[in-house]
Scaffold this motif. Sequence first.
Motif, mmCIF file in Angstrom:
data_model
loop_
_atom_site.group_PDB
_atom_site.id
_atom_site.type_symbol
_atom_site.label_atom_id
_atom_site.label_comp_id
_atom_site.label_asym_id
_atom_site.label_seq_id
_atom_site.Cartn_x
_atom_site.Cartn_y
_atom_site.Cartn_z
ATOM 1 N N ASN A 1 -0.922 -4.286 -5.860
ATOM 2 C CA ASN A 1 -0.647 -3.134 -5.013
ATOM 3 C C ASN A 1 -1.773 -2.106 -5.057
ATOM 4 O O ASN A 1 -2.524 -2.038 -6.022
ATOM 5 C CB ASN A 1 0.647 -2.453 -5.477
ATOM 6 N N MET A 2 -1.842 -1.292 -4.007
ATOM 7 C CA MET A 2 -2.727 -0.133 -3.958
ATOM 8 C C MET A 2 -1.822 1.083 -3.901
ATOM 9 O O MET A 2 -0.979 1.199 -3.000
ATOM 10 C CB MET A 2 -3.615 -0.206 -2.711
ATOM 11 N N VAL A 3 -1.962 1.975 -4.883
ATOM 12 C CA VAL A 3 -1.133 3.176 -4.958
ATOM 13 C C VAL A 3 -2.078 4.372 -5.036
ATOM 14 O O VAL A 3 -2.925 4.438 -5.921
ATOM 15 C CB VAL A 3 -0.212 3.149 -6.203
ATOM 16 N N GLU A 4 -1.955 5.298 -4.086
ATOM 17 C CA GLU A 4 -2.827 6.476 -4.123
ATOM 18 C C GLU A 4 -2.068 7.717 -3.702
ATOM 19 O O GLU A 4 -0.986 7.640 -3.141
ATOM 20 C CB GLU A 4 -4.075 6.270 -3.269
ATOM 21 N N SER A 5 -2.647 8.865 -4.024
ATOM 22 C CA SER A 5 -2.061 10.167 -3.698
ATOM 23 C C SER A 5 -0.677 10.309 -4.318
ATOM 24 O O SER A 5 0.320 10.505 -3.639
ATOM 25 C CB SER A 5 -1.980 10.372 -2.187
ATOM 26 N N PHE A 6 -0.600 10.196 -5.642
ATOM 27 C CA PHE A 6 0.670 10.206 -6.348
ATOM 28 C C PHE A 6 0.554 11.078 -7.599
ATOM 29 O O PHE A 6 -0.529 11.445 -8.013
ATOM 30 C CB PHE A 6 1.057 8.782 -6.768
ATOM 31 N N ASP A 7 1.697 11.375 -8.205
ATOM 32 C CA ASP A 7 1.729 12.022 -9.514
ATOM 33 C C ASP A 7 1.878 10.980 -10.608
ATOM 34 O O ASP A 7 1.187 11.035 -11.612
ATOM 35 C CB ASP A 7 2.873 13.045 -9.581
ATOM 36 N N GLU A 8 2.785 10.031 -10.448
ATOM 37 C CA GLU A 8 2.967 8.919 -11.386
ATOM 38 C C GLU A 8 3.061 7.633 -10.572
ATOM 39 O O GLU A 8 3.903 7.522 -9.692
ATOM 40 C CB GLU A 8 4.237 9.108 -12.229
ATOM 41 N N TYR B 1 0.878 -1.166 0.000
ATOM 42 C CA TYR B 1 0.000 0.000 0.000
ATOM 43 C C TYR B 1 0.912 1.211 0.000
ATOM 44 O O TYR B 1 1.637 1.451 0.965
ATOM 45 C CB TYR B 1 -0.917 0.001 1.228
ATOM 46 N N LEU B 2 0.947 1.925 -1.114
ATOM 47 C CA LEU B 2 1.808 3.102 -1.249
ATOM 48 C C LEU B 2 0.930 4.335 -1.337
ATOM 49 O O LEU B 2 -0.047 4.359 -2.090
ATOM 50 C CB LEU B 2 2.653 2.997 -2.521
ATOM 51 N N HIS B 3 1.278 5.349 -0.591
ATOM 52 C CA HIS B 3 0.517 6.597 -0.666
ATOM 53 C C HIS B 3 1.459 7.769 -0.513
ATOM 54 O O HIS B 3 2.502 7.682 0.136
ATOM 55 C CB HIS B 3 -0.589 6.638 0.396
ATOM 56 N N GLY B 4 1.061 8.853 -1.128
ATOM 57 C CA GLY B 4 1.865 10.066 -1.096
ATOM 58 C C GLY B 4 1.642 10.835 0.185
ATOM 59 O O GLY B 4 1.343 10.277 1.237
ATOM 60 N N THR B 5 1.760 12.106 0.081
ATOM 61 C CA THR B 5 1.651 12.984 1.227
ATOM 62 C C THR B 5 0.616 14.054 0.912
ATOM 63 O O THR B 5 -0.030 14.008 -0.127
ATOM 64 C CB THR B 5 3.038 13.586 1.534
ATOM 65 N N SER B 6 0.466 15.023 1.773
ATOM 66 C CA SER B 6 -0.484 16.097 1.497
ATOM 67 C C SER B 6 0.077 17.000 0.400
ATOM 68 O O SER B 6 1.297 17.073 0.195
ATOM 69 C CB SER B 6 -0.751 16.915 2.756
ATOM 70 N N LEU B 7 -0.800 17.682 -0.287
ATOM 71 C CA LEU B 7 -0.349 18.604 -1.340
ATOM 72 C C LEU B 7 0.526 19.710 -0.763
ATOM 73 O O LEU B 7 1.495 20.131 -1.380
ATOM 74 C CB LEU B 7 -1.546 19.185 -2.082
ATOM 75 N N ALA B 8 0.204 20.182 0.433
ATOM 76 C CA ALA B 8 1.002 21.234 1.062
ATOM 77 C C ALA B 8 2.418 20.748 1.360
ATOM 78 O O ALA B 8 3.390 21.478 1.143
ATOM 79 C CB ALA B 8 0.321 21.709 2.342
#
Length: 156
Positions: free
Chosen positions: A38-45, A3-10
Amino acid sequence: HNYLHGTSLADKGTAIVKGWQASSPSNKVFNNIEISGNMVESFDEGVSLISNKIGNFNAVYVFNNVFNGFFSEGTKAGTYGVYAKKYVTNLNVKHNTFANLTLAGVRVSNQSVATIQNNIFFNASNNYYLDTKGVITGGHNLIGATTSLPLKIALI
């Protein structure tokens, strides 16, 4: 089964958040890469592949993943689920879900070759996109409407 996730936009600022990135210098060859389950969210690519010459990436399999481009603030920011930027041969993108992407679920460019099959695309500007002398074979994909509403996705 990550499970991969990004961070906040700020917190992200001008950085580009990626699930996986692989880049090959001219003398390195990568064969039989598999990214699956996999689950990938909150990303650019979600997956980004780039090579310096034909044949450096061969037999890349992206199967059974979920790519959800929404950031936690509810802002659609994911640009591509899978991006074959340059000279990727035999890319297989099958049985994935691509949701809430600003540009495309899959982008194939610069002499890359891909099969895009049996995927679900929802709320993307382009479901799969070809440019600069690439080749796509596609079929049996479910293409959903483009909307501004986020698609809620949960792991089961």
